[in-house]
Scaffold this motif. Structure first.
Motif, mmCIF file in Angstrom:
data_model
loop_
_atom_site.group_PDB
_atom_site.id
_atom_site.type_symbol
_atom_site.label_atom_id
_atom_site.label_comp_id
_atom_site.label_asym_id
_atom_site.label_seq_id
_atom_site.Cartn_x
_atom_site.Cartn_y
_atom_site.Cartn_z
ATOM 1 N N VAL A 231 0.853 -1.195 0.000
ATOM 2 C CA VAL A 231 0.000 0.000 0.000
ATOM 3 C C VAL A 231 0.887 1.243 0.000
ATOM 4 N N LYS A 232 0.269 2.364 -0.388
ATOM 5 C CA LYS A 232 0.921 3.658 -0.232
ATOM 6 C C LYS A 232 0.678 4.162 1.181
ATOM 7 N N VAL A 237 -2.683 6.021 5.812
ATOM 8 C CA VAL A 237 -2.904 6.973 6.909
ATOM 9 C C VAL A 237 -4.211 7.730 6.718
ATOM 10 N N ALA A 238 -4.559 8.035 5.476
ATOM 11 C CA ALA A 238 -5.787 8.792 5.219
ATOM 12 C C ALA A 238 -7.032 8.010 5.597
ATOM 13 N N ILE A 269 5.213 -0.988 2.383
ATOM 14 C CA ILE A 269 5.016 0.335 1.795
ATOM 15 C C ILE A 269 5.929 0.561 0.589
ATOM 16 N N SER A 270 6.651 -0.460 0.173
ATOM 17 C CA SER A 270 7.515 -0.346 -0.994
ATOM 18 C C SER A 270 7.751 -1.729 -1.580
ATOM 19 N N GLY A 271 7.979 -1.741 -2.883
ATOM 20 C CA GLY A 271 8.316 -2.990 -3.535
ATOM 21 C C GLY A 271 9.774 -3.372 -3.378
ATOM 22 N N TYR A 272 10.527 -2.553 -2.672
ATOM 23 C CA TYR A 272 11.953 -2.799 -2.441
ATOM 24 C C TYR A 272 12.209 -2.824 -0.930
ATOM 25 N N CYS A 279 12.013 3.653 6.327
ATOM 26 C CA CYS A 279 10.612 3.310 6.556
ATOM 27 C C CYS A 279 9.970 4.286 7.539
ATOM 28 N N ILE A 280 10.677 4.622 8.605
ATOM 29 C CA ILE A 280 10.157 5.565 9.597
ATOM 30 C C ILE A 280 10.002 6.954 8.988
ATOM 31 N N ALA A 281 10.942 7.343 8.129
ATOM 32 C CA ALA A 281 10.838 8.646 7.477
ATOM 33 C C ALA A 281 9.584 8.736 6.612
#
Length: 294
Positions: A231-232, A237-238, A269-272, A279-281
């Motif tokens: 997911v994005k 979060v939204a 949150i990423s494909g990599y 990740c925290i950023a």
């Protein structure tokens, strides 16, 4: 004749001495009286000033009481951020590599750079000992706008040996790794670290499990590259309500996945594969955009 002259001389000296003695006594009496008058005048002045000060203190006290009553009756003009109740964020860092061992004559936090030979002699993989990952992750959390705005509630770190400790949001960690390793060593040996000149414990070892310190009805989200749910972060979060407290569980190890049963959802949150700090950023940036923290 000689005797009479001597007697007269002696008598004259006595009279002169008596006159001088009387004059000295009178002068001493006058000085004592002047000193008493001065002392009495000073005492009177001190009494007047003390009375005036007491009157002023009573008047000031009455004015303060009047002000307090006025503030209690009305609405606060500018409430502080600490008094306002807003949703917050809690971070949990799992499987942090913070292991203490005696190397030579001193105890140290094991890392792959300085203790690779020691780890190989003890049949351990040096690639698994990366305490710098925890250091980078904590700096990424504490330097974010979430923390500056007072939205960070707490940070919990659990080592791969099962030791759980709490990091206060207002703590200032060292920037260099050597100083950070020294603080972690002191924490794991003494179980707490207090602030300079205060008794407040900024870092302290606490009892497991971590779920007893999390808010009730909070949304717990775990992150893993191996998760099938990609997911994005902004969309994730939204979809969360503004009144919910958020708990983000991030792994602080070199490789592998978190294994905890208290998360409500496990997402990627990423494909990599991303580092813990990256990740925290991304998490902090998504929440800052949602809450308009500039």
């Amino acid at each position: 004749m000689v005797r009479a002259f001597k007697m007269k001389g002696q008598k004259r000296k006595k009279k002169r001495d008596e006159k001088y003695d009387r004059e000295e006594e009178e002068e001493e009496k006058e000085e004592v009286e002047e000193e008493e008058l001065n002392d009495s005048g000073k005492r009177a002045k001190l009494e007047k000033t003390s009375q005036n000060d007491n009157k002023k203190g009573e008047e000031d006290g009455q004015e303060e009481k009047d002000v307090v009553v006025h503030e209690m009756e009305g609405i606060p003009i500018a409430p502080s951020d600490q008094n306002t109740k807003r949703p917050g964020v809690i971070f949990v860092l799992e499987k942090a590599s913070l292991e203490v061992a005696k190397v030579g004559k001193s105890y140290q936090i094991l890392n792959s750079d300085d203790h690779s030979n020691f780890l190989r002699r003890n049949n351990k993989n040096p690639a698994d000992y990366r305490p710098d990952i925890v250091h980078q992750a904590l700096l990424s959390i504490l330097d974010s706008r979430l923390t500056k705005a007072g939205r960070l509630q707490a940070v919990y770190v659990r080592t791969d040996k099962g030791v759980l400790f709490e990091v206060k949001p207002h703590v200032r960690l060292p920037r260099t790794y050597k100083r950070f390793a020294g603080i972690m060593l002191q924490l794991l040996q003494k179980l707490s670290i207090t602030a300079v000149g205060k008794r407040e414990k900024l870092l302290r070892v606490i009892k497991n499990p971590v779920t007893q310190y999390l808010p009730v009805n909070s949304r717990k989200i775990g992150f893993s590259y191996s998760s099938e749910k990609l997911v994005k972060m902004r969309n994730c979060v939204a979809s969360i309500s503004d009144d919910d407290n958020l708990v983000f569980v991030v792994g602080a190890m070199a490789h592998g996945k978190i294994d905890c049963d208290y998360t409500d959802d496990l997402i990627a949150i990423s494909g990599y594969p991303l580092s813990a700090a990256c990740c925290i950023a991304r998490i902090c940036e998504a929440l800052e955009d949602k809450w308009n923290l500039l």
